[in-house]
Structure formats: C-alpha cells, structure tokens
Write a protein that holds these residues in place. Structure first.
Motif, PDB file in Angstrom:
ATOM      1  N   GLY A  27       0.808  -1.201   0.000  1.00 14.43           N
ATOM      2  CA  GLY A  27       0.000   0.000   0.000  1.00 14.43           C
ATOM      3  C   GLY A  27       0.844   1.254   0.000  1.00 14.43           C
ATOM      4  N   VAL A  28       0.211   2.386   0.323  1.00 17.81           N
ATOM      5  CA  VAL A  28       0.851   3.695   0.285  1.00 17.81           C
ATOM      6  C   VAL A  28       1.040   4.212   1.708  1.00 17.81           C
ATOM      7  CG1 VAL A  28       0.692   6.071  -0.547  1.00 17.81           C
ATOM      8  CG2 VAL A  28      -0.262   4.199  -1.926  1.00 17.81           C
ATOM      9  N   ASP A  29       2.271   4.580   2.044  1.00 18.11           N
ATOM     10  CA  ASP A  29       2.571   5.259   3.300  1.00 18.11           C
ATOM     11  C   ASP A  29       2.617   6.757   3.027  1.00 18.11           C
ATOM     12  OD1 ASP A  29       2.953   2.793   4.618  1.00 18.11           O
ATOM     13  OD2 ASP A  29       5.055   2.732   3.996  1.00 18.11           O
ATOM     14  N   ALA A  30       2.079   7.537   3.956  1.00 13.75           N
ATOM     15  CA  ALA A  30       2.137   8.993   3.835  1.00 13.75           C
ATOM     16  C   ALA A  30       2.408   9.579   5.215  1.00 13.75           C
ATOM     17  CB  ALA A  30       0.833   9.547   3.268  1.00 13.75           C
ATOM     18  N   ALA A  31       3.308  10.568   5.274  1.00 15.17           N
ATOM     19  CA  ALA A  31       3.699  11.122   6.569  1.00 15.17           C
ATOM     20  C   ALA A  31       4.175  12.556   6.403  1.00 15.17           C
ATOM     21  CB  ALA A  31       4.805  10.278   7.196  1.00 15.17           C
ATOM     22  N   MET A  32       3.990  13.339   7.457  1.00 13.40           N
ATOM     23  CA  MET A  32       4.378  14.748   7.450  1.00 13.40           C
ATOM     24  C   MET A  32       5.629  14.981   8.289  1.00 13.40           C
ATOM     25  SD  MET A  32       0.761  16.845   7.503  1.00 13.40           S
ATOM     26  CE  MET A  32       1.556  18.355   6.921  1.00 13.40           C
ATOM     27  N   GLN A  47      -0.370   8.273   7.728  1.00 17.01           N
ATOM     28  CA  GLN A  47      -1.494   7.424   7.346  1.00 17.01           C
ATOM     29  C   GLN A  47      -0.992   6.313   6.431  1.00 17.01           C
ATOM     30  OE1 GLN A  47      -4.738   7.332   8.091  1.00 17.01           O
ATOM     31  NE2 GLN A  47      -4.894   9.187   9.343  1.00 17.01           N
ATOM     32  N   TYR A  48      -1.738   5.220   6.410  1.00 15.68           N
ATOM     33  CA  TYR A  48      -1.435   4.100   5.505  1.00 15.68           C
ATOM     34  C   TYR A  48      -2.703   3.763   4.737  1.00 15.68           C
ATOM     35  CZ  TYR A  48      -0.731  -0.771   4.070  1.00 15.68           C
ATOM     36  OH  TYR A  48      -0.656  -1.931   3.345  1.00 15.68           O
ATOM     37  N   ARG A  49      -2.555   3.561   3.444  1.00 14.63           N
ATOM     38  CA  ARG A  49      -3.681   3.192   2.581  1.00 14.63           C
ATOM     39  C   ARG A  49      -3.307   1.913   1.852  1.00 14.63           C
ATOM     40  NH1 ARG A  49      -5.806   1.775  -2.605  1.00 14.63           N
ATOM     41  NH2 ARG A  49      -7.626   3.071  -3.115  1.00 14.63           N
ATOM     42  N   LEU A  87      -3.609  11.161   0.499  1.00 14.22           N
ATOM     43  CA  LEU A  87      -3.070  12.504   0.690  1.00 14.22           C
ATOM     44  C   LEU A  87      -4.171  13.514   1.000  1.00 14.22           C
ATOM     45  CD1 LEU A  87      -0.403  12.541  -2.167  1.00 14.22           C
ATOM     46  CD2 LEU A  87       0.035  12.468   0.291  1.00 14.22           C
ATOM     47  N   SER A  88      -5.374  13.267   0.498  1.00 16.29           N
ATOM     48  CA  SER A  88      -6.479  14.201   0.730  1.00 16.29           C
ATOM     49  C   SER A  88      -6.948  14.190   2.180  1.00 16.29           C
ATOM     50  CB  SER A  88      -7.651  13.881  -0.200  1.00 16.29           C
ATOM     51  OG  SER A  88      -8.206  12.605   0.111  1.00 16.29           O
ATOM     52  N   THR A  89      -6.498  13.221   2.974  1.00 12.88           N
ATOM     53  CA  THR A  89      -6.888  13.169   4.389  1.00 12.88           C
ATOM     54  C   THR A  89      -6.030  14.087   5.255  1.00 12.88           C
ATOM     55  OG1 THR A  89      -5.420  11.300   4.944  1.00 12.88           O
ATOM     56  CG2 THR A  89      -7.619  10.773   4.089  1.00 12.88           C
ATOM     57  N   PHE A  90      -4.970  14.669   4.693  1.00 17.32           N
ATOM     58  CA  PHE A  90      -4.076  15.546   5.454  1.00 17.32           C
ATOM     59  C   PHE A  90      -4.430  17.008   5.210  1.00 17.32           C
ATOM     60  CE2 PHE A  90      -1.713  11.635   5.022  1.00 17.32           C
ATOM     61  CZ  PHE A  90      -0.937  11.536   6.173  1.00 17.32           C
ATOM     62  N   GLU A 334      10.476   5.934   5.097  1.00 14.65           N
ATOM     63  CA  GLU A 334      10.676   6.262   3.682  1.00 14.65           C
ATOM     64  C   GLU A 334       9.722   7.359   3.230  1.00 14.65           C
ATOM     65  OE1 GLU A 334      12.384   2.987   0.929  1.00 14.65           O
ATOM     66  OE2 GLU A 334      10.806   2.031   2.100  1.00 14.65           O
ATOM     67  N   ALA A 335       8.476   7.327   3.695  1.00 19.60           N
ATOM     68  CA  ALA A 335       7.548   8.406   3.359  1.00 19.60           C
ATOM     69  C   ALA A 335       8.060   9.727   3.926  1.00 19.60           C
ATOM     70  CB  ALA A 335       6.154   8.088   3.899  1.00 19.60           C
ATOM     71  N   GLN A 336       8.555   9.690   5.157  1.00 16.98           N
ATOM     72  CA  GLN A 336       9.134  10.895   5.757  1.00 16.98           C
ATOM     73  C   GLN A 336      10.346  11.378   4.964  1.00 16.98           C
ATOM     74  OE1 GLN A 336       9.871   9.272   9.606  1.00 16.98           O
ATOM     75  NE2 GLN A 336       7.835   9.747  10.419  1.00 16.98           N
ATOM     76  N   ALA A 337      11.112  10.433   4.430  1.00 17.43           N
ATOM     77  CA  ALA A 337      12.291  10.809   3.650  1.00 17.43           C
ATOM     78  C   ALA A 337      11.899  11.641   2.436  1.00 17.43           C
ATOM     79  CB  ALA A 337      13.058   9.565   3.215  1.00 17.43           C
ATOM     80  N   PHE A 338      10.814  11.272   1.763  1.00 12.99           N
ATOM     81  CA  PHE A 338      10.434  12.018   0.561  1.00 12.99           C
ATOM     82  C   PHE A 338       9.738  13.328   0.899  1.00 12.99           C
ATOM     83  CE2 PHE A 338      11.480   7.949  -1.277  1.00 12.99           C
ATOM     84  CZ  PHE A 338      12.232   8.364  -2.364  1.00 12.99           C
ATOM     85  N   ALA A 339       9.208  13.446   2.109  1.00 14.76           N
ATOM     86  CA  ALA A 339       8.764  14.763   2.576  1.00 14.76           C
ATOM     87  C   ALA A 339       9.974  15.683   2.734  1.00 14.76           C
ATOM     88  CB  ALA A 339       8.013  14.620   3.903  1.00 14.76           C
ATOM     89  N   TYR A 340      11.001  15.174   3.394  1.00 15.99           N
ATOM     90  CA  TYR A 340      12.236  15.936   3.622  1.00 15.99           C
ATOM     91  C   TYR A 340      12.896  16.312   2.294  1.00 15.99           C
ATOM     92  CZ  TYR A 340      17.120  16.591   5.211  1.00 15.99           C
ATOM     93  OH  TYR A 340      18.379  17.067   5.449  1.00 15.99           O
ATOM     94  N   LEU A 341      12.986  15.339   1.378  1.00 19.54           N
ATOM     95  CA  LEU A 341      13.623  15.600   0.088  1.00 19.54           C
ATOM     96  C   LEU A 341      12.833  16.599  -0.747  1.00 19.54           C
ATOM     97  CD1 LEU A 341      14.795  12.011  -0.899  1.00 19.54           C
ATOM     98  CD2 LEU A 341      16.235  13.915  -0.155  1.00 19.54           C
TER      99      LEU A 341
END
Length: 370
Positions: A27-32, A47-49, A87-90, A334-341
């Motif tokens: 699934g998809v991991d998403a993090a801020m 969140q995880y989807r 992503l729309s949940t954030f 990893e989701a946090q990493a792409f937020a940082y990047l």
C-alpha cells in the motif's frame, strides 16, 4: 498555494507531506515532517492506505515495463488514485513529495521508471508536488538509489548521534546508509555511504505467496523451523553484485534466480535459506563501511521478522536494533524521507551525491509541479 511557494520556502521550517509505495505492493505510506530541508524540527501525522488485491495485481502486471508499454497507464491510474485518496486526508502541507511506484530500474543504461504523474496530484490536491526524484540522478550517471540517505543523515542528528551509525532498510530490496553525523551537510565528502545490500523481503514474500498463499513469513516463523541449506549462502555470495564497489543499486528481480535455488527444499528450509541470504548480504555489506557503526538501526518490514533479526545480530558486530529504539517510526521512514527531500528539491538543494548514488557530483533531482 502554488503561486507563493518559493516565498513560503525561502527560509525556516515548513510542513512537507511525503509518500512511499514500495515493491512489496502492500500500500501507500504517507507522513508529514516539519523541516527546512536541512534539520528535522518535528514529525507530524501519518497514514497508511492499503492496495486491494485487484489494485496490486494491476501494478504488478506492469513491473519491468517502461513508458508507453501495455499496462503502464492502468498502473499509473491506480497509483495516482490511491495516493490522491490518502493525501487528501491531510491538512496543512506546504509541499508534497510524491515518489510514485517503481516499475523498472536500469541505471546502467541511464533510465528508471517510477509511474504516477505529480502534475495530476498537484491539480487534484491544490498543493505543490515534487516528484520524479530519481531520473536526473540516473541521467547524470548515478544509480538513482538509494535516495533516503540524506534524510538518514538528518535523522542521525535528530536523535543526537555523535559517532557513525547505520540505517538498514529491509524492504523488498535491502539498502544501508552509513552516516557520520559529525559532518555539517549530507553532501559533504565522508558524511555518507549508501548502497543496496542485496535481496531482502521480496524473495521470501514471493516464496510464501507462491507456496502457501500468504503475503509474508510472519515473524519469521517458517524460517525459524527450517535450516539454511548447506553451501547455499556461499554460492549466493558469489553473485557478481557482491564484488561491485558501492555505491550500487538493485532492481527487485535481480536475484529472482533464488526461487530456483530453493525450489526443491521444503517450505521451512526454503524460508530459512532465503532469510539467511538476507543476513549474509548485509554481513558482506558491512565490509564496505568506512568504520564500524556504533549501532545498526533496522527499518522496513524486515525488522518485524524475529528470525531475520536474530541472524543479523549473529552476523554483525555491534548493536543491531529496531529503529523504534531511536524514537523513529520504521513504518513511515521512507515516506518521511520524501517529505524531507521535497523541501530540499524545492529549495534547490542537493538530494544525492557521489557516495550515495555514485553520481559525479551532488545533484538535486525531482520535478516541481505547482
């Protein structure tokens, strides 16, 4: 928000929202993350989807394919829809880092393919999106992977490390980042060394799915009841990949021949042998570290496999612990990493360097869609 993005990102920490969809297709991991692209100030919600079986099947059918080939558009639609939903949940994100889904990776021929169009997400979510993180690095001669090391450097400083540590990510493929947090920037010569270690969960998961119809060897239970086949690991380590000098990277299926190696074994011995191969590849990888790390922090799904963690502890000198012992979230790293990047790319900072991907000089990859 897009019109004043550059003003918002001139200085100071901003909230970034990152995503990751790995080769395991769970699934998809998403993090801020609240960051200025250098220092981590705070971690936010996540969140995880999950992908449905049908969605995963559509994406899996496109593995190994490039733009324009059959099935790629259908996979892209699944990836974009799933990401838009989670992503729309954030709320409150100043910028989004969208990794997409890797379908094919061929850095030796300077090409890589992560499906999913960030322009679509930017329009749907009305938020700037940084995406296509790997292509520029590959086009300039880098491996395009791994890309989390710059974030690992920031994490090492966030947890207060004062001596070299290592972050070992065990997803479908394994990768390691050796970090010396005493350097003031991640692209400084000597601050980082990163590369793919070898296969990790992918061959084990494939075995369990093929033989038993389950997605993975939960807690390493099957492997714990089996024995590593005599001579199998020695033969495994003769693979040419292990003789390459890092930085270096792998595609998920580069070790697909392991399925044939364990084909005649019973389930438990096959699982034990594939798990032992993961530990053996990490042990070999440690030989490349400039100096032994004080602690190896294990992240990714492999850290939940007690049998694998035991094998790693036996194979590696020093502390081998789950990333949670450092107060970090191993499911969302990893989701946090792409937020940082995303913040680094939007601010014109580098996202990879010679000792992380083998690119000739520090480079900032990614496309910014307002």
């Amino acid at each position: 928000m897009g019109a004043n993005l550059k003003d918002k990102l001139k200085s100071g920490p901003v909230w970034a929202l990152g995503t990751m969809s790995g080769t395991s297709l769970d699934g998809v991991d998403a993090a801020m993350v609240l960051t200025d692209g250098d220092t981590i100030s705070e971690f936010g919600p996540s969140q995880y989807r999950a992908y449905s079986e049908d969605e995963a099947a559509v994406i899996r059918a496109a593995f190994g394919k490039w733009h324009g080939e059959d099935g790629v558009d259908a996979a892209a639609e699944v990836v974009e829809t799933a990401h838009a939903e989670v992503l729309s949940t954030f709320t409150g994100a100043d910028v989004i880092g969208f990794h997409g889904q890797t379908l094919a990776h061929d850095p030796d021929n300077r090409r890589t393919h992560q499906t999913g169009d960030g322009r679509i997400l930017a329009g749907v979510l009305e938020t700037p999106v940084v995406w296509d993180f790997r292509s520029t690095d590959v086009e300039l001669g880098g491996q395009g992977a791994p890309l989390a090391p710059f974030f690992h450097w920031a994490c090492a400083r966030y947890i207060g490390a004062t001596a070299p540590v290592a972050f070992l990510n065990l997803g479908g493929v394994g990768n390691i980042t050796w970090v010396d947090p005493r350097y003031d920037a991640p692209d400084a010569d000597g601050a980082l060394l990163a590369f793919d270690t070898g296969p990790a969960n992918a061959p084990i998961n494939d075995l369990m799915a093929r033989r038993l119809g389950v997605p993975f060897d939960e807690n390493g239970a099957f492997a714990a009841r089996g024995e590593v086949a005599q001579g199998a690991l020695e033969e495994f380590l003769e693979h040419p990949y292990f003789f390459k000098v890092p930085p270096k990277s792998l595609d998920r299926d580069d070790f697909s021949h392991l399925a044939m190696v364990v084909d005649s074994m019973d389930d438990e011995d096959a699982a034990a042998t594939l798990t032992g191969a993961v530990a053996a590849s990490v042990m070999r990888a440690m030989e490349h570290c400039p100096m032994p790390p004080d602690t190896v922090y294990v992240t990714g799904g492999g850290r939940k496999n007690a049998t694998l963690m035991g094998m790693l502890a036996a194979a590696i000198d020093g502390n081998v612990v789950c990333i949670e012992e450092a107060g970090l979230d191993g499911d969302m790293l990893e989701a946090q990493a792409f937020a940082y990047l995303a913040v680094r790319v939007a601010r014109g900072l580098s996202s990879s360097a010679p000792h992380t991907t083998g690119v000739g000089a520090p480079v900032g990859g990614g496309v910014l869609s307002l």
